[in-house]
Motif scaffolding. Structure first.
Motif, PDB file in Angstrom:
ATOM      1  N   SER A  77       1.257  -1.201  -0.238  1.00 52.29           N
ATOM      2  CA  SER A  77       0.373   0.203  -0.014  1.00 52.29           C
ATOM      3  C   SER A  77       0.828   1.004  -0.193  1.00 52.29           C
ATOM      4  O   SER A  77       0.541   1.876  -0.739  1.00 52.29           O
ATOM      5  N   LYS A  78       2.013   1.141   0.677  1.00 54.07           N
ATOM      6  CA  LYS A  78       2.728   2.213   1.110  1.00 54.07           C
ATOM      7  C   LYS A  78       3.571   3.238  -0.513  1.00 54.07           C
ATOM      8  O   LYS A  78       2.973   3.842  -0.771  1.00 54.07           O
ATOM      9  N   GLU A  79       4.024   1.655  -1.225  1.00 58.40           N
ATOM     10  CA  GLU A  79       4.278   1.903  -2.454  1.00 58.40           C
ATOM     11  C   GLU A  79       3.384   2.401  -3.833  1.00 58.40           C
ATOM     12  O   GLU A  79       4.213   3.495  -4.419  1.00 58.40           O
ATOM     13  N   SER A  80       2.147   1.504  -3.525  1.00 58.91           N
ATOM     14  CA  SER A  80       1.100   1.948  -4.227  1.00 58.91           C
ATOM     15  C   SER A  80       0.988   3.888  -3.365  1.00 58.91           C
ATOM     16  O   SER A  80       0.709   4.797  -4.970  1.00 58.91           O
ATOM     17  N   LEU A  81       0.353   4.214  -3.115  1.00 57.78           N
ATOM     18  CA  LEU A  81       0.494   5.826  -2.582  1.00 57.78           C
ATOM     19  C   LEU A  81       1.381   6.581  -2.670  1.00 57.78           C
ATOM     20  O   LEU A  81       1.140   8.035  -3.590  1.00 57.78           O
ATOM     21  N   ALA A  82       2.937   5.945  -2.704  1.00 59.89           N
ATOM     22  CA  ALA A  82       3.930   6.654  -3.317  1.00 59.89           C
ATOM     23  C   ALA A  82       3.445   6.873  -5.426  1.00 59.89           C
ATOM     24  O   ALA A  82       4.279   8.204  -5.439  1.00 59.89           O
TER      25      ALA A  82
ATOM     26  N   LEU B 112       4.394  13.430   2.009  1.00 64.36           N
ATOM     27  CA  LEU B 112       4.175  11.560   1.583  1.00 64.36           C
ATOM     28  C   LEU B 112       4.027  10.718   2.544  1.00 64.36           C
ATOM     29  O   LEU B 112       3.335   9.711   2.506  1.00 64.36           O
ATOM     30  N   SER B 113       5.084  11.180   3.786  1.00 64.23           N
ATOM     31  CA  SER B 113       4.616   9.536   4.652  1.00 64.23           C
ATOM     32  C   SER B 113       3.998  10.317   5.533  1.00 64.23           C
ATOM     33  O   SER B 113       2.703   9.058   6.005  1.00 64.23           O
ATOM     34  N   ARG B 114       2.808  11.102   5.163  1.00 62.64           N
ATOM     35  CA  ARG B 114       2.019  11.937   6.310  1.00 62.64           C
ATOM     36  C   ARG B 114       0.665  11.817   5.433  1.00 62.64           C
ATOM     37  O   ARG B 114       0.028  10.016   6.353  1.00 62.64           O
ATOM     38  N   PHE B 115       0.856  11.880   4.050  1.00 65.73           N
ATOM     39  CA  PHE B 115      -0.249  10.659   3.856  1.00 65.73           C
ATOM     40  C   PHE B 115      -0.662   9.464   3.469  1.00 65.73           C
ATOM     41  O   PHE B 115      -1.566   8.977   3.910  1.00 65.73           O
ATOM     42  N   GLN B 116       0.803   8.634   3.155  1.00 61.92           N
ATOM     43  CA  GLN B 116       0.250   6.865   3.722  1.00 61.92           C
ATOM     44  C   GLN B 116      -0.302   6.724   5.298  1.00 61.92           C
ATOM     45  O   GLN B 116      -0.674   5.746   4.664  1.00 61.92           O
ATOM     46  N   ALA B 117       0.276   7.856   6.021  1.00 62.00           N
ATOM     47  CA  ALA B 117       0.219   6.998   7.666  1.00 62.00           C
ATOM     48  C   ALA B 117      -1.643   7.454   8.105  1.00 62.00           C
ATOM     49  O   ALA B 117      -2.331   7.073   8.553  1.00 62.00           O
ATOM     50  N   GLU B 118      -2.268   8.576   6.916  1.00 61.42           N
ATOM     51  CA  GLU B 118      -3.383   8.940   7.073  1.00 61.42           C
ATOM     52  C   GLU B 118      -4.032   7.563   6.398  1.00 61.42           C
ATOM     53  O   GLU B 118      -5.472   8.140   6.861  1.00 61.42           O
ATOM     54  N   PHE B 119      -3.661   7.643   5.191  1.00 62.93           N
ATOM     55  CA  PHE B 119      -4.755   6.448   4.629  1.00 62.93           C
ATOM     56  C   PHE B 119      -3.987   5.305   5.402  1.00 62.93           C
ATOM     57  O   PHE B 119      -5.783   4.285   5.290  1.00 62.93           O
ATOM     58  N   SER B 120      -3.404   5.207   6.243  1.00 60.61           N
ATOM     59  CA  SER B 120      -3.590   3.955   6.605  1.00 60.61           C
ATOM     60  C   SER B 120      -4.462   3.345   8.080  1.00 60.61           C
ATOM     61  O   SER B 120      -5.599   2.838   7.882  1.00 60.61           O
ATOM     62  N   VAL B 121      -4.152   5.235   8.845  1.00 65.78           N
ATOM     63  CA  VAL B 121      -5.491   4.735  10.155  1.00 65.78           C
ATOM     64  C   VAL B 121      -7.099   5.083   8.977  1.00 65.78           C
ATOM     65  O   VAL B 121      -7.649   4.371   9.549  1.00 65.78           O
ATOM     66  N   VAL B 122      -7.427   5.694   7.888  1.00 69.38           N
ATOM     67  CA  VAL B 122      -8.989   5.770   7.726  1.00 69.38           C
ATOM     68  C   VAL B 122      -9.346   4.529   6.511  1.00 69.38           C
ATOM     69  O   VAL B 122     -10.264   3.605   7.312  1.00 69.38           O
ATOM     70  N   ASN B 123      -8.064   3.943   6.020  1.00 66.61           N
ATOM     71  CA  ASN B 123      -8.422   2.882   5.244  1.00 66.61           C
ATOM     72  C   ASN B 123      -8.738   1.516   6.236  1.00 66.61           C
ATOM     73  O   ASN B 123     -10.096   0.943   6.633  1.00 66.61           O
TER      74      ASN B 123
ATOM     75  N   ARG C  67     -14.926   2.432  -1.329  1.00 66.43           N
ATOM     76  CA  ARG C  67     -14.005   2.707  -2.380  1.00 66.43           C
ATOM     77  C   ARG C  67     -14.391   3.934  -2.542  1.00 66.43           C
ATOM     78  O   ARG C  67     -13.492   4.781  -2.891  1.00 66.43           O
ATOM     79  N   ARG C  68     -15.455   4.889  -2.186  1.00 62.94           N
ATOM     80  CA  ARG C  68     -16.152   5.805  -2.374  1.00 62.94           C
ATOM     81  C   ARG C  68     -15.452   6.568  -1.390  1.00 62.94           C
ATOM     82  O   ARG C  68     -15.310   8.475  -1.929  1.00 62.94           O
ATOM     83  N   ARG C  69     -15.209   6.420  -0.169  1.00 66.49           N
ATOM     84  CA  ARG C  69     -14.650   7.908   0.973  1.00 66.49           C
ATOM     85  C   ARG C  69     -13.738   7.638   1.340  1.00 66.49           C
ATOM     86  O   ARG C  69     -13.578   8.448   1.881  1.00 66.49           O
ATOM     87  N   ARG C  70     -12.600   6.117   1.528  1.00 65.04           N
ATOM     88  CA  ARG C  70     -11.283   6.471   1.773  1.00 65.04           C
ATOM     89  C   ARG C  70     -11.108   7.056   1.708  1.00 65.04           C
ATOM     90  O   ARG C  70      -9.676   7.869   2.384  1.00 65.04           O
ATOM     91  N   PHE C  71     -10.372   7.355   0.201  1.00 63.50           N
ATOM     92  CA  PHE C  71      -9.578   9.239   0.147  1.00 63.50           C
ATOM     93  C   PHE C  71     -10.625  10.158   0.151  1.00 63.50           C
ATOM     94  O   PHE C  71      -9.614  11.016   0.366  1.00 63.50           O
ATOM     95  N   ARG C  72     -11.621  10.205   0.074  1.00 63.63           N
ATOM     96  CA  ARG C  72     -11.897  11.464   0.437  1.00 63.63           C
ATOM     97  C   ARG C  72     -11.737  12.031   1.528  1.00 63.63           C
ATOM     98  O   ARG C  72     -11.154  13.230   1.536  1.00 63.63           O
ATOM     99  N   ASP C  73     -11.791  10.959   3.039  1.00 66.47           N
ATOM    100  CA  ASP C  73     -11.662  10.907   3.640  1.00 66.47           C
ATOM    101  C   ASP C  73     -10.123  11.566   4.472  1.00 66.47           C
ATOM    102  O   ASP C  73     -10.071  12.363   5.322  1.00 66.47           O
ATOM    103  N   THR C  74      -9.389  10.586   3.705  1.00 68.10           N
ATOM    104  CA  THR C  74      -7.869  11.044   3.852  1.00 68.10           C
ATOM    105  C   THR C  74      -7.780  12.331   3.347  1.00 68.10           C
ATOM    106  O   THR C  74      -6.760  13.186   4.496  1.00 68.10           O
ATOM    107  N   LEU C  75      -8.324  12.714   1.985  1.00 73.66           N
ATOM    108  CA  LEU C  75      -8.115  14.019   2.329  1.00 73.66           C
ATOM    109  C   LEU C  75      -8.699  15.476   2.215  1.00 73.66           C
ATOM    110  O   LEU C  75      -7.896  16.133   3.002  1.00 73.66           O
ATOM    111  N   LEU C  76      -9.510  15.108   2.763  1.00 78.85           N
ATOM    112  CA  LEU C  76     -10.139  16.545   3.912  1.00 78.85           C
ATOM    113  C   LEU C  76      -9.178  15.777   5.440  1.00 78.85           C
ATOM    114  O   LEU C  76      -9.120  17.148   5.883  1.00 78.85           O
ATOM    115  N   ASN C  77      -9.168  14.976   5.620  1.00 76.67           N
ATOM    116  CA  ASN C  77      -8.470  14.813   7.062  1.00 76.67           C
ATOM    117  C   ASN C  77      -6.974  16.112   6.822  1.00 76.67           C
ATOM    118  O   ASN C  77      -6.211  16.119   7.499  1.00 76.67           O
ATOM    119  N   LEU C  78      -6.269  16.383   5.662  1.00 77.26           N
ATOM    120  CA  LEU C  78      -5.171  17.188   5.507  1.00 77.26           C
ATOM    121  C   LEU C  78      -5.325  18.076   4.312  1.00 77.26           C
ATOM    122  O   LEU C  78      -3.868  19.351   4.541  1.00 77.26           O
TER     123      LEU C  78
END
Length: 230
Positions: free
Chosen positions: A20-25, A41-52, A70-81
């Motif tokens: 997942s970390k490689e794909s997020l990068a 980048l590491s903050r993006f990866q960490a936040e996605f892990s928590v939300v996911n 599928r619809r919400r996990r990246f939306r929430d990750t971005l909103l949280n950032l």
């Protein structure tokens, strides 16, 4: 005693966190998320892990659907950032992520050695809450598909762990008996409590020393410890 071994895939054999970390990068670069004020980048990866993880927990307790995840996990990750995002953008990122993720091939330490050790003596199968096409691609990319006779997902069984029905379905299609079957997984609620509810013996792969209330048949810290049991 056992003839059929049923493995969870993500986090048990296939290293979801590393892949997942490689794909997020890759996503971070291709969508130029740095320009969206996500400078770390590491903050993006960490936040996605928590939300996911939170959304998968909601999914496995039947509080949301796969489509909502599928619809919400990246939306929430971005909103949280601090990035303005809607479900349309979240779904676009998710689709790109699901294209990248199954191409990754990292496995949990000891996975191949354990599968090589077990394959001559047992029928091996997968029980996964993931999507059928995605899980199949993951197994092909990591070169482990040939070890498994049946790959049972919630799509095939029309039920997801810890629902007893997915275990019953897996035993049926594998032409196995419960007394000869063993579930191996890292998720206590989905894999272990699910197996207990289905009257199936279980191995809890617990590298993080997760506290438990009901004991599985076996508990291990490393995959290679399976060789001492089986």
């Amino acid at each position: 005693m056992y003839k059929h071994l049923f493995f969870d895939l993500d986090h048990t054999l296939w290293d979801f966190e590393k892949n997942s970390k490689e794909s997020l990068a890759d996503l971070y670069a291709s969508f130029d998320l740095h320009s969206w004020s996500i400078t770390d980048l590491s903050r993006f990866q960490a936040e996605f892990s928590v939300v996911n993880k939170r959304y998968w927990s909601l999914l496995e307790s039947n509080q949301i659907t796969h489509e909502e995840l599928r619809r919400r996990r990246f939306r929430d990750t971005l909103l949280n950032l601090g990035v303005e995002a809607d479900e349309t953008l979240g779904l676009k990122l998710n689709e790109a992520f699901l294209e990248l993720l199954p191409q990754k091939s990292h496995l949990i330490e000891g996975a191949i050695e354990v599968l090589e050790f077990l394959a001559p003596h047992y029928e091996l199968h997968i029980i996964s809450n993931g999507w059928q096409d995605v899980q199949s691609k993951k197994m092909k990319s990591s070169a482990i598909a040939h070890y498994f006779a049946e790959v049972v997902t919630n799509e095939r069984a029309e039920a997801r762990k810890p629902d007893k029905r997915i275990f019953d379905y897996a035993v049926k299609v594998a032409k196995a008996n419960l007394s000869e079957s063993l579930m191996i997984g890292d998720n206590y609620e989905a894999d272990i409590l699910g197996a207990i509810n289905a009257d199936m013996d279980s191995v809890f792969y617990n590298p993080d020393n997760f506290s438990i209330t009901q004991k599985p048949t076996f508990e291990i810290k490393k995959l290679l410890d399976l060789k001492n049991i089986l």
